[in-house]
Scaffold this motif. Structure first.
Motif, PDB file in Angstrom:
ATOM      1  N   PHE A  62     -16.998  51.685  43.705  1.00 11.86           N
ATOM      2  CA  PHE A  62     -18.192  51.050  44.252  1.00 11.86           C
ATOM      3  C   PHE A  62     -18.296  49.610  43.750  1.00 11.86           C
ATOM      4  O   PHE A  62     -18.116  49.354  42.551  1.00 11.86           O
ATOM      5  N   LEU A  63     -18.600  48.698  44.646  1.00  9.97           N
ATOM      6  CA  LEU A  63     -18.852  47.298  44.313  1.00  9.97           C
ATOM      7  C   LEU A  63     -20.307  46.992  44.604  1.00  9.97           C
ATOM      8  O   LEU A  63     -20.748  47.073  45.765  1.00  9.97           O
ATOM      9  N   ASN A  64     -21.074  46.698  43.558  1.00 15.81           N
ATOM     10  CA  ASN A  64     -22.512  46.480  43.698  1.00 15.81           C
ATOM     11  C   ASN A  64     -23.176  47.606  44.486  1.00 15.81           C
ATOM     12  O   ASN A  64     -24.031  47.372  45.343  1.00 15.81           O
ATOM     13  N   GLY A  65     -22.761  48.838  44.209  1.00 12.82           N
ATOM     14  CA  GLY A  65     -23.352  50.008  44.839  1.00 12.82           C
ATOM     15  C   GLY A  65     -22.758  50.384  46.179  1.00 12.82           C
ATOM     16  O   GLY A  65     -23.080  51.454  46.719  1.00 12.82           O
ATOM     17  N   GLU A  66     -21.892  49.541  46.742  1.00 18.81           N
ATOM     18  CA  GLU A  66     -21.286  49.816  48.053  1.00 18.81           C
ATOM     19  C   GLU A  66     -19.915  50.465  47.870  1.00 18.81           C
ATOM     20  O   GLU A  66     -19.084  49.982  47.103  1.00 18.81           O
ATOM     21  N   ASP A  67     -19.688  51.536  48.594  1.00 17.47           N
ATOM     22  CA  ASP A  67     -18.425  52.254  48.513  1.00 17.47           C
ATOM     23  C   ASP A  67     -17.315  51.422  49.174  1.00 17.47           C
ATOM     24  O   ASP A  67     -17.364  51.147  50.375  1.00 17.47           O
ATOM     25  N   ILE A  68     -16.313  51.016  48.369  1.00 18.31           N
ATOM     26  CA  ILE A  68     -15.197  50.231  48.904  1.00 18.31           C
ATOM     27  C   ILE A  68     -13.874  50.996  48.778  1.00 18.31           C
ATOM     28  O   ILE A  68     -12.802  50.408  48.946  1.00 18.31           O
ATOM     29  N   THR A  69     -13.956  52.273  48.522  1.00 25.60           N
ATOM     30  CA  THR A  69     -12.761  53.075  48.283  1.00 25.60           C
ATOM     31  C   THR A  69     -11.790  52.994  49.461  1.00 25.60           C
ATOM     32  O   THR A  69     -12.170  53.281  50.598  1.00 25.60           O
ATOM     33  N   GLY A  70     -10.553  52.599  49.183  1.00 28.90           N
ATOM     34  CA  GLY A  70      -9.516  52.599  50.200  1.00 28.90           C
ATOM     35  C   GLY A  70      -9.597  51.488  51.220  1.00 28.90           C
ATOM     36  O   GLY A  70      -8.778  51.442  52.147  1.00 28.90           O
ATOM     37  N   ARG A  71     -10.538  50.572  51.091  1.00 35.09           N
ATOM     38  CA  ARG A  71     -10.611  49.466  52.038  1.00 35.09           C
ATOM     39  C   ARG A  71      -9.442  48.513  51.814  1.00 35.09           C
ATOM     40  O   ARG A  71      -8.913  48.411  50.704  1.00 35.09           O
ATOM     41  N   PRO A  72      -9.025  47.773  52.845  1.00 35.07           N
ATOM     42  CA  PRO A  72      -7.878  46.865  52.687  1.00 35.07           C
ATOM     43  C   PRO A  72      -8.204  45.702  51.753  1.00 35.07           C
ATOM     44  O   PRO A  72      -9.372  45.298  51.625  1.00 35.07           O
ATOM     45  N   PRO A  73      -7.181  45.141  51.085  1.00 38.10           N
ATOM     46  CA  PRO A  73      -7.413  44.072  50.104  1.00 38.10           C
ATOM     47  C   PRO A  73      -8.197  42.888  50.646  1.00 38.10           C
ATOM     48  O   PRO A  73      -9.075  42.353  49.946  1.00 38.10           O
ATOM     49  N   ARG A  74      -7.899  42.456  51.870  1.00 37.91           N
ATOM     50  CA  ARG A  74      -8.590  41.277  52.396  1.00 37.91           C
ATOM     51  C   ARG A  74     -10.086  41.532  52.558  1.00 37.91           C
ATOM     52  O   ARG A  74     -10.909  40.654  52.299  1.00 37.91           O
ATOM     53  N   GLU A  75     -10.454  42.743  52.962  1.00 39.22           N
ATOM     54  CA  GLU A  75     -11.864  43.084  53.107  1.00 39.22           C
ATOM     55  C   GLU A  75     -12.545  43.112  51.746  1.00 39.22           C
ATOM     56  O   GLU A  75     -13.675  42.625  51.591  1.00 39.22           O
ATOM     57  N   ILE A  76     -11.870  43.668  50.759  1.00 37.09           N
ATOM     58  CA  ILE A  76     -12.432  43.707  49.401  1.00 37.09           C
ATOM     59  C   ILE A  76     -12.577  42.289  48.860  1.00 37.09           C
ATOM     60  O   ILE A  76     -13.578  41.953  48.209  1.00 37.09           O
ATOM     61  N   ARG A  78     -13.140  39.618  50.604  1.00 40.67           N
ATOM     62  CA  ARG A  78     -14.278  38.991  51.272  1.00 40.67           C
ATOM     63  C   ARG A  78     -15.614  39.499  50.748  1.00 40.67           C
ATOM     64  O   ARG A  78     -16.638  38.821  50.872  1.00 40.67           O
ATOM     65  N   LEU A  79     -15.618  40.673  50.156  1.00 36.48           N
ATOM     66  CA  LEU A  79     -16.845  41.218  49.571  1.00 36.48           C
ATOM     67  C   LEU A  79     -17.140  40.641  48.193  1.00 36.48           C
ATOM     68  O   LEU A  79     -18.186  40.930  47.611  1.00 36.48           O
ATOM     69  N   ALA A 159      -8.422  31.925  42.483  1.00 40.76           N
ATOM     70  CA  ALA A 159      -9.140  33.202  42.464  1.00 40.76           C
ATOM     71  C   ALA A 159     -10.651  33.010  42.525  1.00 40.76           C
ATOM     72  O   ALA A 159     -11.384  33.920  42.935  1.00 40.76           O
ATOM     73  N   LEU A 160     -11.130  31.831  42.142  1.00 41.15           N
ATOM     74  CA  LEU A 160     -12.569  31.542  42.172  1.00 41.15           C
ATOM     75  C   LEU A 160     -13.025  30.981  43.518  1.00 41.15           C
ATOM     76  O   LEU A 160     -14.218  30.761  43.726  1.00 41.15           O
ATOM     77  N   ALA A 161     -12.086  30.774  44.444  1.00 38.22           N
ATOM     78  CA  ALA A 161     -12.409  30.107  45.711  1.00 38.22           C
ATOM     79  C   ALA A 161     -13.368  30.912  46.575  1.00 38.22           C
ATOM     80  O   ALA A 161     -14.093  30.337  47.401  1.00 38.22           O
ATOM     81  N   ASN A 162     -13.369  32.233  46.441  1.00 34.08           N
ATOM     82  CA  ASN A 162     -14.287  33.048  47.250  1.00 34.08           C
ATOM     83  C   ASN A 162     -15.583  33.379  46.510  1.00 34.08           C
ATOM     84  O   ASN A 162     -16.289  34.318  46.877  1.00 34.08           O
ATOM     85  N   SER A 163     -15.881  32.598  45.462  1.00 34.74           N
ATOM     86  CA  SER A 163     -17.090  32.801  44.653  1.00 34.74           C
ATOM     87  C   SER A 163     -17.246  34.266  44.267  1.00 34.74           C
ATOM     88  O   SER A 163     -18.252  34.918  44.563  1.00 34.74           O
TER      89      SER A 163
END
Length: 257
Positions: A62-76, A78-79, A159-163
């Protein structure tokens, strides 16, 4: 306060090998947390599941309470999750600033529409990030001629470019000289303090780990065997026997990661 990262019962099997087995932990906002263990402990496999390169056999992320399990790297990404790697990867033919600009262009989703004028876009923002990592004076140098320690700092700026709200750093000081290691981790600590970014990192240099971590977790054969402050981990009998004492109770994992 909601954890930036929450991992619940994470499992990854490779055939009959349990590379990560029932791992759970949380990373708090503004925390610098270390995940340690010699080669084969399961660290890289764990990181690859957090960032989406590998799908868990079981468990949740979970990222900030949102389930990100198994999502593709680019989507993660962007989150709001950034990552640095053991081996740096930059565009050697581009300048330092251009490398950061490319990351910013991708973050702003303009990669394919602006390529003819890419060198002019987000330059000031790129320079600000380079200022953060102490590289602004090298903005117009080609990456191909940078020292290895400077490449590591550039990778951090990228790595900091996407804040990011969470930064995953896989052996950030690998291959660096002792002084460079100290400087890079002090820089990371400053970023955690100044930007409120949470950092989870793996590392083999125990001086770096004990000097900078707010919290330390120890992985053995894919399982967490201890966690706590530097003093608590140092005093843990299992850590002394298996890890700090040079034990050999670790199963091979990095070949699968």
């Amino acid at each position: 306060m909601t954890a930036v990262l929450r991992v619940e019962n994470l499992v990854r099997h490779f055939g009959g090998v349990k590379a990560v087995n029932n791992v759970g932990f949380e990373v708090a906002p503004g925390e610098l947390r270390a995940l340690i263990g010699p080669n084969g402990a399961g660290k890289s496999t764990c990181f690859n599941m957090l960032m989406g390169q590998l799908k868990p056999t079981a468990g949740k992320v979970f990222l900030n309470g949102e389930d990100i399990t198994g999502r593709p790297p680019r989507e993660i990404w962007r989150l709001g999750v950034g990552r640095t790697f053991q081996i740096t990867g930059t565009y050697q033919s581009m300048t330092v600033a251009e490398n950061v600009q490319m990351a910013l262009i991708s973050h702003h989703r303009k990669l394919f529409s602006v390529l003819p004028r890419a060198h002019r876009l987000y330059r000031e923002e790129a320079l600000d990030l380079l200022e953060t990592v102490g590289m602004v004076d090298q903005a117009d140098r080609a990456c191909a001629i940078l020292a290895y320690g400077d490449l590591k700092r550039l990778e951090l700026a990228i790595a900091l470019a996407n804040s990011p709200r969470l930064l995953l750093m896989d052996e950030p000081t690998a291959g660096m000289a002792p002084r460079e290691r100290i400087n890079l981790m002090q820089l990371t600590s400053d970023i955690v303090r100044d930007r409120g970014v949470s950092v989870l990192f793996t590392e083999h240099d125990m001086d770096v780990v004990f000097a900078h971590s707010h919290h330390i977790m120890v992985l053995n054969r894919g399982e967490l065997i201890a966690e706590g402050s530097a003093a608590e981990v140092r005093a843990d009998a299992r850590v002394q026997e298996v890890y700090l004492g040079g034990g050999t109770l670790f199963a091979a994992e990095d070949a699968h990661a």
